[in-house]
Design a protein around this motif. Structure first.
Motif, mmCIF file in Angstrom:
data_model
loop_
_atom_site.group_PDB
_atom_site.id
_atom_site.type_symbol
_atom_site.label_atom_id
_atom_site.label_comp_id
_atom_site.label_asym_id
_atom_site.label_seq_id
_atom_site.Cartn_x
_atom_site.Cartn_y
_atom_site.Cartn_z
ATOM 1 N N HIS A 4 46.196 51.271 38.131
ATOM 2 C CA HIS A 4 45.581 49.959 37.945
ATOM 3 C C HIS A 4 46.342 48.839 38.634
ATOM 4 N N ARG A 5 47.192 49.182 39.604
ATOM 5 C CA ARG A 5 47.807 48.134 40.422
ATOM 6 C C ARG A 5 46.666 47.331 41.027
ATOM 7 N N SER A 6 46.700 46.013 40.875
ATOM 8 C CA SER A 6 45.503 45.279 41.257
ATOM 9 C C SER A 6 45.756 43.820 41.593
ATOM 10 N N MET A 7 44.763 43.252 42.244
ATOM 11 C CA MET A 7 44.666 41.820 42.519
ATOM 12 C C MET A 7 43.214 41.441 42.254
ATOM 13 N N VAL A 8 42.974 40.149 41.984
ATOM 14 C CA VAL A 8 41.606 39.696 41.759
ATOM 15 C C VAL A 8 41.315 38.430 42.555
ATOM 16 N N MET A 9 40.053 38.280 42.909
ATOM 17 C CA MET A 9 39.552 37.042 43.501
ATOM 18 C C MET A 9 38.423 36.566 42.601
ATOM 19 N N VAL A 10 38.534 35.330 42.133
ATOM 20 C CA VAL A 10 37.529 34.720 41.267
ATOM 21 C C VAL A 10 36.650 33.818 42.130
ATOM 22 N N PHE A 11 35.357 33.808 41.861
ATOM 23 C CA PHE A 11 34.450 32.917 42.590
ATOM 24 C C PHE A 11 33.288 32.564 41.674
ATOM 25 N N GLY A 12 32.593 31.478 41.992
ATOM 26 C CA GLY A 12 31.512 31.017 41.130
ATOM 27 C C GLY A 12 32.012 30.545 39.777
ATOM 28 N N TYR A 13 33.285 30.148 39.718
ATOM 29 C CA TYR A 13 33.902 29.753 38.449
ATOM 30 C C TYR A 13 33.294 28.452 37.922
ATOM 31 N N GLN A 14 32.733 28.509 36.725
ATOM 32 C CA GLN A 14 32.179 27.344 36.052
ATOM 33 C C GLN A 14 33.151 26.811 35.004
ATOM 34 N N ASP A 15 33.678 27.747 34.218
ATOM 35 C CA ASP A 15 34.634 27.447 33.148
ATOM 36 C C ASP A 15 35.223 28.786 32.709
ATOM 37 N N VAL A 22 36.142 39.784 41.637
ATOM 38 C CA VAL A 22 36.264 41.119 42.199
ATOM 39 C C VAL A 22 37.669 41.607 41.874
ATOM 40 N N HIS A 23 37.743 42.819 41.388
ATOM 41 C CA HIS A 23 39.001 43.459 41.023
ATOM 42 C C HIS A 23 39.294 44.529 42.061
ATOM 43 N N PHE A 24 40.384 44.356 42.791
ATOM 44 C CA PHE A 24 40.823 45.353 43.768
ATOM 45 C C PHE A 24 41.835 46.259 43.088
ATOM 46 N N LYS A 27 42.538 52.623 41.769
ATOM 47 C CA LYS A 27 41.644 53.700 41.350
ATOM 48 C C LYS A 27 40.439 53.085 40.645
ATOM 49 N N THR A 28 39.244 53.531 40.995
ATOM 50 C CA THR A 28 38.014 52.978 40.433
ATOM 51 C C THR A 28 37.686 53.590 39.084
ATOM 52 N N ASP A 29 37.318 52.725 38.146
ATOM 53 C CA ASP A 29 36.698 53.143 36.899
ATOM 54 C C ASP A 29 35.822 51.975 36.443
ATOM 55 N N ASP A 30 35.311 52.011 35.235
ATOM 56 C CA ASP A 30 34.409 50.947 34.788
ATOM 57 C C ASP A 30 35.080 49.585 34.659
ATOM 58 N N HIS A 31 36.413 49.547 34.689
ATOM 59 C CA HIS A 31 37.149 48.291 34.539
ATOM 60 C C HIS A 31 38.038 47.983 35.725
ATOM 61 N N ALA A 32 37.911 48.744 36.796
ATOM 62 C CA ALA A 32 38.785 48.557 37.958
ATOM 63 C C ALA A 32 38.035 48.823 39.248
ATOM 64 N N ASN A 33 38.423 48.075 40.278
ATOM 65 C CA ASN A 33 37.846 48.217 41.613
ATOM 66 C C ASN A 33 36.330 48.023 41.583
ATOM 67 N N GLN A 34 35.929 46.933 40.971
ATOM 68 C CA GLN A 34 34.518 46.608 40.799
ATOM 69 C C GLN A 34 34.307 45.104 40.951
ATOM 70 N N ILE A 35 33.053 44.694 41.022
ATOM 71 C CA ILE A 35 32.667 43.289 40.947
ATOM 72 C C ILE A 35 32.163 43.048 39.529
ATOM 73 N N ALA A 102 46.090 38.009 39.541
ATOM 74 C CA ALA A 102 46.247 39.385 39.102
ATOM 75 C C ALA A 102 46.387 39.390 37.593
ATOM 76 N N PHE A 103 46.155 40.545 37.002
ATOM 77 C CA PHE A 103 46.367 40.687 35.565
ATOM 78 C C PHE A 103 47.842 40.961 35.270
ATOM 79 N N ASP A 104 48.411 41.965 35.948
ATOM 80 C CA ASP A 104 49.778 42.388 35.652
ATOM 81 C C ASP A 104 50.687 42.480 36.868
ATOM 82 N N ASP A 105 50.177 42.227 38.062
ATOM 83 C CA ASP A 105 50.933 42.468 39.280
ATOM 84 C C ASP A 105 51.188 41.182 40.044
#
Length: 119
Positions: A4-15, A22-24, A27-35, A102-105
């Motif tokens: 779950h080493r990861s980075m994120v990009m947030v867009f369309g942020y309202q609040d 997008v979570h980079f 390894k892909t699962d339902d909570h990782a490497n997805q939009i 990122a969450f933890d990285d």
């Protein structure tokens, strides 16, 4: 290294309760490497295409989020700027702020550029 080493990009942020990201993840699962969308509820995966994982490391990489609010098309690119690694379609948020994190990285971002149409 861990899955779950990861980075994120947030867009369309309202609040804090309304945005896309997008979570980079390695390894892909339902909570990782997805939009995802956060719409006054826990995150919901909206990816229609992804990869087995994002093979990122300690080197520099090119990342792009391409979004068309009229059609709802969301395309995510990683290194190859011609073929998206993730896609989704959603029209919930037509505009918003962007963010990087990122969450933890830890990660470095450089040469961040934004394009859009002022309405």
């Amino acid at each position: 290294e861990y899955p779950h080493r990861s980075m994120v990009m947030v867009f369309g942020y309202q609040d804090p309760s309304h945005f896309y990201y997008v979570h980079f993840g390695k390894k892909t699962d339902d909570h990782a490497n997805q939009i995802f969308i956060v719409n006054d509820a826990p995150r919901t995966k909206i990816s229609t295409k992804t990869t087995p994982g994002t093979d990122w490391d300690d080197q520099w990489h090119h990342v792009k989020v391409e979004r068309n609010p009229t059609t709802g098309d969301i395309k995510i690119f990683f290194d190859n700027m011609h073929e998206p690694v993730m896609t989704a379609v959603d029209k919930t948020f037509a505009w918003g702020k962007v963010g990087l994190g990122a969450f933890d990285d830890l990660g470095d971002w450089d040469n961040v550029k934004l394009w859009g149409v002022k309405k």
